[in-house]
Design a protein around this motif. Sequence first.
Motif, PDB file in Angstrom:
ATOM      1  N   GLU A  46       0.824  -1.207   0.000  1.00 27.73           N
ATOM      2  CA  GLU A  46       0.000   0.000   0.000  1.00 27.73           C
ATOM      3  C   GLU A  46       0.856   1.254   0.000  1.00 27.73           C
ATOM      4  O   GLU A  46       0.654   2.160  -0.803  1.00 27.73           O
ATOM      5  N   CYS A  47       1.800   1.299   0.907  1.00 26.90           N
ATOM      6  CA  CYS A  47       2.562   2.540   1.064  1.00 26.90           C
ATOM      7  C   CYS A  47       4.047   2.348   0.820  1.00 26.90           C
ATOM      8  O   CYS A  47       4.796   3.310   0.757  1.00 26.90           O
ATOM      9  N   GLY A  48       4.449   1.101   0.688  1.00 30.34           N
ATOM     10  CA  GLY A  48       5.862   0.871   0.402  1.00 30.34           C
ATOM     11  C   GLY A  48       6.730   0.885   1.631  1.00 30.34           C
ATOM     12  O   GLY A  48       7.951   0.826   1.530  1.00 30.34           O
ATOM     13  N   ALA A  49       6.094   0.965   2.767  1.00 28.81           N
ATOM     14  CA  ALA A  49       6.887   0.958   4.002  1.00 28.81           C
ATOM     15  C   ALA A  49       7.420  -0.442   4.275  1.00 28.81           C
ATOM     16  O   ALA A  49       6.921  -1.427   3.737  1.00 28.81           O
ATOM     17  N   LEU A  50       8.417  -0.467   5.082  1.00 30.44           N
ATOM     18  CA  LEU A  50       9.020  -1.744   5.409  1.00 30.44           C
ATOM     19  C   LEU A  50       8.462  -2.254   6.719  1.00 30.44           C
ATOM     20  O   LEU A  50       8.574  -1.592   7.758  1.00 30.44           O
ATOM     21  N   ALA A  51       7.871  -3.414   6.635  1.00 29.47           N
ATOM     22  CA  ALA A  51       7.284  -3.962   7.844  1.00 29.47           C
ATOM     23  C   ALA A  51       8.380  -4.315   8.836  1.00 29.47           C
ATOM     24  O   ALA A  51       9.456  -4.752   8.456  1.00 29.47           O
ATOM     25  N   GLU A  52       8.091  -4.113  10.079  1.00 32.42           N
ATOM     26  CA  GLU A  52       9.090  -4.382  11.104  1.00 32.42           C
ATOM     27  C   GLU A  52       9.080  -5.844  11.498  1.00 32.42           C
ATOM     28  O   GLU A  52      10.037  -6.340  12.082  1.00 32.42           O
ATOM     29  N   ALA A  53       8.011  -6.504  11.202  1.00 32.43           N
ATOM     30  CA  ALA A  53       7.914  -7.903  11.567  1.00 32.43           C
ATOM     31  C   ALA A  53       7.799  -8.754  10.317  1.00 32.43           C
ATOM     32  O   ALA A  53       7.542  -8.257   9.221  1.00 32.43           O
ATOM     33  N   ARG A  54       8.009 -10.011  10.501  1.00 35.75           N
ATOM     34  CA  ARG A  54       7.924 -10.904   9.350  1.00 35.75           C
ATOM     35  C   ARG A  54       6.463 -11.086   8.979  1.00 35.75           C
ATOM     36  O   ARG A  54       5.593 -11.184   9.845  1.00 35.75           O
ATOM     37  N   PRO A  55       6.233 -11.149   7.697  1.00 38.18           N
ATOM     38  CA  PRO A  55       4.859 -11.326   7.237  1.00 38.18           C
ATOM     39  C   PRO A  55       4.330 -12.687   7.630  1.00 38.18           C
ATOM     40  O   PRO A  55       5.092 -13.638   7.699  1.00 38.18           O
ATOM     41  N   PRO A  56       3.053 -12.804   7.894  1.00 44.06           N
ATOM     42  CA  PRO A  56       2.088 -11.714   7.762  1.00 44.06           C
ATOM     43  C   PRO A  56       2.208 -10.727   8.915  1.00 44.06           C
ATOM     44  O   PRO A  56       2.303 -11.135  10.063  1.00 44.06           O
ATOM     45  N   ALA A  57       2.230  -9.472   8.535  1.00 45.21           N
ATOM     46  CA  ALA A  57       2.351  -8.435   9.557  1.00 45.21           C
ATOM     47  C   ALA A  57       1.468  -7.266   9.156  1.00 45.21           C
ATOM     48  O   ALA A  57       0.993  -7.182   8.032  1.00 45.21           O
TER      49      ALA A  57
END
Length: 69
Positions: A46-57
């Motif tokens: 959606e926003c291209g941010a980097l998730a801090e946790a492993r997906p699914p997150a």
Amino acid sequence: MTDDSTGRPSARPREAEPYEPQPHEPEPREPAGGESACLLPLVCEECGALAEARPPAVCWRCSALVDRA
Ligand SMILES: [Zn+2]
């Protein structure tokens, strides 16, 4: 004509410098734990941010579900 050609070589043939092949040192690679390679699935669609946790997150920025695995 120069006097050097009369049998007295003034210019000595330069001694061939011994070619010392320097050992190719491999670039020091710091064990990154393959983090960079695993970052792609963490990118929020959606926003291209980097998730801090492993997906699914859940994206910390837009709260979208990050699940690219
Ligand atoms: Zn997001």
